[in-house]
Each structure stands twice: as C-alpha cells, then as structure tokens.
Scaffold this motif. Structure first.
Motif, PDB file in Angstrom:
ATOM      1  N   PRO A   1       0.804  -1.233   0.000  1.00  0.00           N
ATOM      2  CA  PRO A   1       0.000   0.000   0.000  1.00  0.00           C
ATOM      3  C   PRO A   1       0.833   1.278   0.000  1.00  0.00           C
ATOM      4  O   PRO A   1       0.422   2.285  -0.572  1.00  0.00           O
ATOM      5  CB  PRO A   1      -0.819  -0.123   1.293  1.00  0.00           C
TER       6      PRO A   1
ATOM      7  N   HIS B   1      -4.543  -1.206  -5.090  1.00  0.00           N
ATOM      8  CA  HIS B   1      -4.227  -0.207  -4.066  1.00  0.00           C
ATOM      9  C   HIS B   1      -4.150   1.204  -4.659  1.00  0.00           C
ATOM     10  O   HIS B   1      -4.564   2.175  -4.016  1.00  0.00           O
ATOM     11  CB  HIS B   1      -2.916  -0.564  -3.374  1.00  0.00           C
TER      12      HIS B   1
ATOM     13  N   ARG C   1      -7.748   2.340  -5.313  1.00  0.00           N
ATOM     14  CA  ARG C   1      -8.430   2.618  -4.045  1.00  0.00           C
ATOM     15  C   ARG C   1      -8.000   3.974  -3.493  1.00  0.00           C
ATOM     16  O   ARG C   1      -8.836   4.791  -3.097  1.00  0.00           O
ATOM     17  CB  ARG C   1      -8.126   1.506  -3.040  1.00  0.00           C
TER      18      ARG C   1
ATOM     19  N   SER D   1      -9.116  -3.051   2.722  1.00  0.00           N
ATOM     20  CA  SER D   1      -8.229  -2.872   1.566  1.00  0.00           C
ATOM     21  C   SER D   1      -7.446  -4.141   1.236  1.00  0.00           C
ATOM     22  O   SER D   1      -6.424  -4.084   0.556  1.00  0.00           O
ATOM     23  CB  SER D   1      -7.241  -1.729   1.830  1.00  0.00           C
TER      24      SER D   1
END
Length: 518
Positions: free
Chosen positions: A44, A86, A89, A427
């Motif tokens: 991330p 990621h 998002r 996530s």
C-alpha cells in the motif's frame, strides 16, 4: 552435464523466450509466495505514492483548463493485480476527499499473458472499480503492439486517440524485457554476444528449471552501427563512448521503442512513473561487469534508467530521480509533456512521496523491522503498520508478537488495533497464496475480549476455509457467542468442535453449561 553451446545477440538469446513462456504458463501463480518478487512494488505504501503523483497530474491538467477529457493510466505488466487495486483505491479516496473539479480517469491493467487478464476480470476486489467504469484490461505485447484493445468496453485505442497525456506505470518492467548488451572499451562500441550452454535433455525442463541450469558467457563484437548518424539513440551512445571505459551497458532499445509507441497514442505526451532495480546515474555503469541473471522463477536484470532519462530529456522532457543512491528499488518519474515544469502538483508529489521518503526507504526500514520484530513494542508496531498503509502482510507476520504483548495493552491501543484491522480488511487484496487473514484478525480481537468483532472475522474464516477449519476457531467462536449471550449459536459451534475433537473436555463442559442456559 552440458552438451550444447550456441552464440546469440543478447536481445535474441533464448532466455527472453523462456521468460515469456514462464509468465504465459504460470499466470498469476508466478507470484505465489513471492516466487516472483511483488511486495516491494505492490504494498500500500508505494501505491499511495503513485496515487499521489497521478492525482497531482489530474490537478495540473485541471489547472491548465483541460478537465473535460479522461486521463488514461496504463500499467505495463500488472502482475498479480495487487498494486493496481491499491492505486485505484487510494486515487478514488483522494478524488472524493478533495471534492474539486478534476478530469475523470481510467486505469488499464495490461499483461502479455491472457490468463492474467481473465483472472483480473473475475477478481472480487476489482469488481467495484469495474462497475464504476474506472478499470479496464488489455492484453499488451510490449515488444510489438501499437494499440490497446480494452477488453470490457471493447474500445481500440490507436495513434492520436487520447486527448490527455497518457500515464504509464512500469514497475519491474524494464528489467524484464529484452535489452541489448553493449561493451565500451578503448573508445569503441561493441556488442557483447552471449554463448548459451544448455544442459542435457534441456527440452524436458520447465522454463524456470532451464533458466536455473543454463550457463552464459560473453564475447565482444565490434558494433559500429550504434555510432552512425541514422541510429536514433546515437547521442546517448556518444556519452558512453566519451565517459565510460571497460564497461558493460544494458541498453533498453525495446523499452525505449515501447515508450515511443505508447507516446503516439496521445496527442499530449506521457507521464512515466516507474520502479525497478535500475541505475539513472552514469557513474553506476562505470566498469560494469557482464550481467548475471537474478533468478526468481523467471529472471530480471538491471534497468538502464540513465538511457531512458537521457533520451527523453534531449526531447524536452523533465526527469525526476532521487538525488541519492537507492538500496532496493529506484523510483523515477519522466514528464514527457509540453512545458513539463508547469506540472507543479505532479512534481511536488514526487518530492513529498518519493524523494523525501519513498518506497526504497520504506523497504529498507521493513527489512530492519523484519529482523527486530520480536524486540518491538506495540506502539512501534502500530506506527510502522500505519506508515505502510495497514498492510496485511505485515499484520500477518506481526500477530505472534502482538499476542505476546497483549497483557500490557491499554484501552487506547486496543481501539487502535481494532481500527487498524478494520482498515486493513477493507483494503485486502486476496492473491493466489492463501493467508487466513480473517483467522489472524479474529484471534487478535478475541485476545482483546472484543467478542462481537472477533466473531465476525472468525465466521469469515470458517466460510473461506471450510475444508481446513481447526478446532481452536470453533472454541473461540463458542466463547464469543457465550459472552454475547448467543447460546444457541454457542452450542452449534461447540458441537462442531466436538466433531473435530470428540475428547475436548472444555468443550463438553461448556456445552453442558450452555445447554442449561438456553
């Protein structure tokens, strides 16, 4: 025993066909348990950095008055898909949080292997982005293709179709496609041809096995064609002739050609964001030895960012690379745009999220954390977990240490752990290697006496791991239900436990007590 030896131009050597075959045959399994490294470019933290730079470009285009046309983001070799997830998002969250007028964007995941494209289309974590219309897929051959066919929308992107700059994402890409191997000596340019020595019965070996067993050796051959006026990259070759001696250079002709073809898709150039084990400083190539294959199922080499930077800077682009040397991965950004210095938000994002403290520094810290996890206290673990964007892999490796610290955890730390678990779960991108993340989360929450939250995750674990449920899960679920006064459910889980472990005395005792409470 070896029985064959053949000479090839380096970019034509069979290692590249084996590389291609490996990825086409393995599909997403290539990234199982880090057989092909993926964490360093898929966590991330690096995705957040890329999202910030792309968000900067969206702001810059809006500020220039070009907000009506969408910006296309093309990831070359999107691999397992975790990085794209990621980025999307975080980019969506930035867009929603800012609440300002921006161009729309569409992310296109590409790969050579069609099996990967099919798998992405079905991945549960990507469905929301597909439904929103901000994600599409394309099979793209970086060596040849001049257009992009979008699988979901059935749209073909051809030369000049894009009205905004194309964003190109290329992680572990330039080090994995064919490169030329040059040798600079006595002011002359040579090609370093490669001799490939095959083991016996090599035709029976899988690509990864053959790559592990072949032996490479090199011989120089004068290559005056690189110095001719007509050679498109003659200027950078001239720099190498002038400033290098007794040096082997991996020269990215295929990578440069790929960028040239992608550049033609847009009327306004491209923004390249790339991460690799690659050198952008000329000094790094001085007295370089012939390359060795870095094997990981497939193989990789060192990327020549210096050549890519030099070629596009000569054409007016701005290139951003860290002013310091990298340890694990080099992250660069090339703004092949008209008036690139006008893209202040893009450049500032690079400064904040790469140059000042970026993915390379984060990974160096993670290596230290991995070695010292058992001596870290909970606040240190929480801080690093937060820095890494509540990464699931770090949580999984930390659960044992967290459990060992549980007796000293205060209420605020319990709440922070719960918040982190919720953020992490929201996530989480499931990959081929199956971590039972729900089980780990449920057990940590159970130890904190957060029974309602623990029950939720433990029940998810049972649904996902129906064939591998361990008795501990049923026992913890029974306790959760007992504490929540869900006595019928508690009895159900105790009976399931006794099916697995008929002699479990605590379960039998609890079942008797629970039956009386129903």
């Amino acid at each position: 025993m070896f029985n064959q030896k053949q000479r090839y131009r380096f970019s034509d050597a069979p290692i590249w066909a084996l590389q291609r075959q490996y990825y086409e045959e393995e599909g997403l399994k290539a990234w199982n348990n880090d057989q092909v490294p993926q964490y360093i470019t898929s966590n991330p933290m690096i995705a957040i950095a890329y999202a910030e730079m792309i968000f900067g470009l969206l702001q810059d285009r809006a500020n220039k008055g070009y907000g009506s046309e969408p910006v296309m983001i093309v990831e070359l070799g999107a691999g397992a898909g975790r990085f794209a997830y990621h980025v999307l998002r975080e980019l969506s969250r930035l867009r929603d949080y800012a609440g300002i007028a921006l161009p729309a964007f569409q992310y296109v995941m590409t790969d050579l292997a069609m099996n990967n494209v099919r798998a992405w289309k079905e991945h549960p974590a990507l469905q929301a982005f597909i439904a929103e219309g901000i994600l599409d897929f394309s099979r793209f051959d970086a060596m040849h293709d001049t257009s992009l066919h979008l699988e979901l929308s059935d749209v073909m992107i051809r030369q000049g179709d894009l009205q905004q700059p194309l964003v190109i994402v290329a992680n572990y890409f330039f080090d994995s496609i064919p490169q030329e191997l040059l040798y600079i000596g006595d002011g002359q340019v040579y090609e370093a041809d490669v001799y490939v020595e095959y083991p016996e019965h090599h035709d029976l070996l899988k690509p990864s096995e053959l790559l592990n067993q072949i032996v490479l050796s090199y011989e120089h051959r004068r290559a005056a064609e690189y110095e001719q006026e007509t050679y498109p990259y003659r200027d950078v070759i001239a720099v190498y002739k002038e400033q290098l001696e007794d040096s082997h250079i991996l020269f990215p002709v295929a990578g440069l050609n790929c960028l040239e073809r992608l550049n033609k898709l847009s009327q306004h150039g491209f923004l390249l964001v790339t991460a690799d084990k690659g050198y952008h400083l000329l000094d790094s190539w001085k007295f370089a030895e012939p390359p060795e294959l870095i094997l990981h199922g497939s193989f990789s080499l060192t990327a020549n960012y210096h050549a890519i930077q030099y070629v596009f800077e000569q054409r007016g682009a701005a290139a951003l690379f860290p002013p310091h040397h990298f340890k694990n991965i080099n992250v660069g950004c090339i703004l092949n745009l008209e008036q690139p210095m006008d893209y202040a938000q893009t450049r500032l994002a690079y400064r904040r999220f790469i140059e000042r403290f970026g993915p390379d520094e984060f990974f160096s810290m993670k290596v230290w954390v991995d070695r010292n996890l058992e001596s870290m206290d909970l606040q240190q673990i929480l801080s690093f977990w937060r820095l890494g964007g509540y990464d699931a892999e770090f949580f999984i490796q930390s659960t044992k240490r967290i459990s060992g610290l549980m007796s000293d955890v205060n209420d605020e730390e319990r709440q922070d752990l719960l918040t982190g678990i919720q953020q992490m779960w929201s996530s989480y991108y499931v990959m081929e290697q199956r971590y039972d993340l729900a089980l780990d989360a449920g057990l940590v929450l159970f130890e904190m006496s957060m029974y309602e939250e623990s029950k939720r995750f433990l029940e998810i674990s049972i649904l996902e791991e129906q064939d591998e449920v361990v008795s501990t899960v049923y026992y913890c679920l029974a306790i959760c239900c007992f504490e929540l006064e869900l006595f019928k459910e508690a009895s159900h889980y105790l009976r399931e436990l006794l099916v697995l472990d008929p002699g479990h005395e605590e379960a039998m005792a609890l079942l008797r007590i629970n039956t009386e409470s129903e």
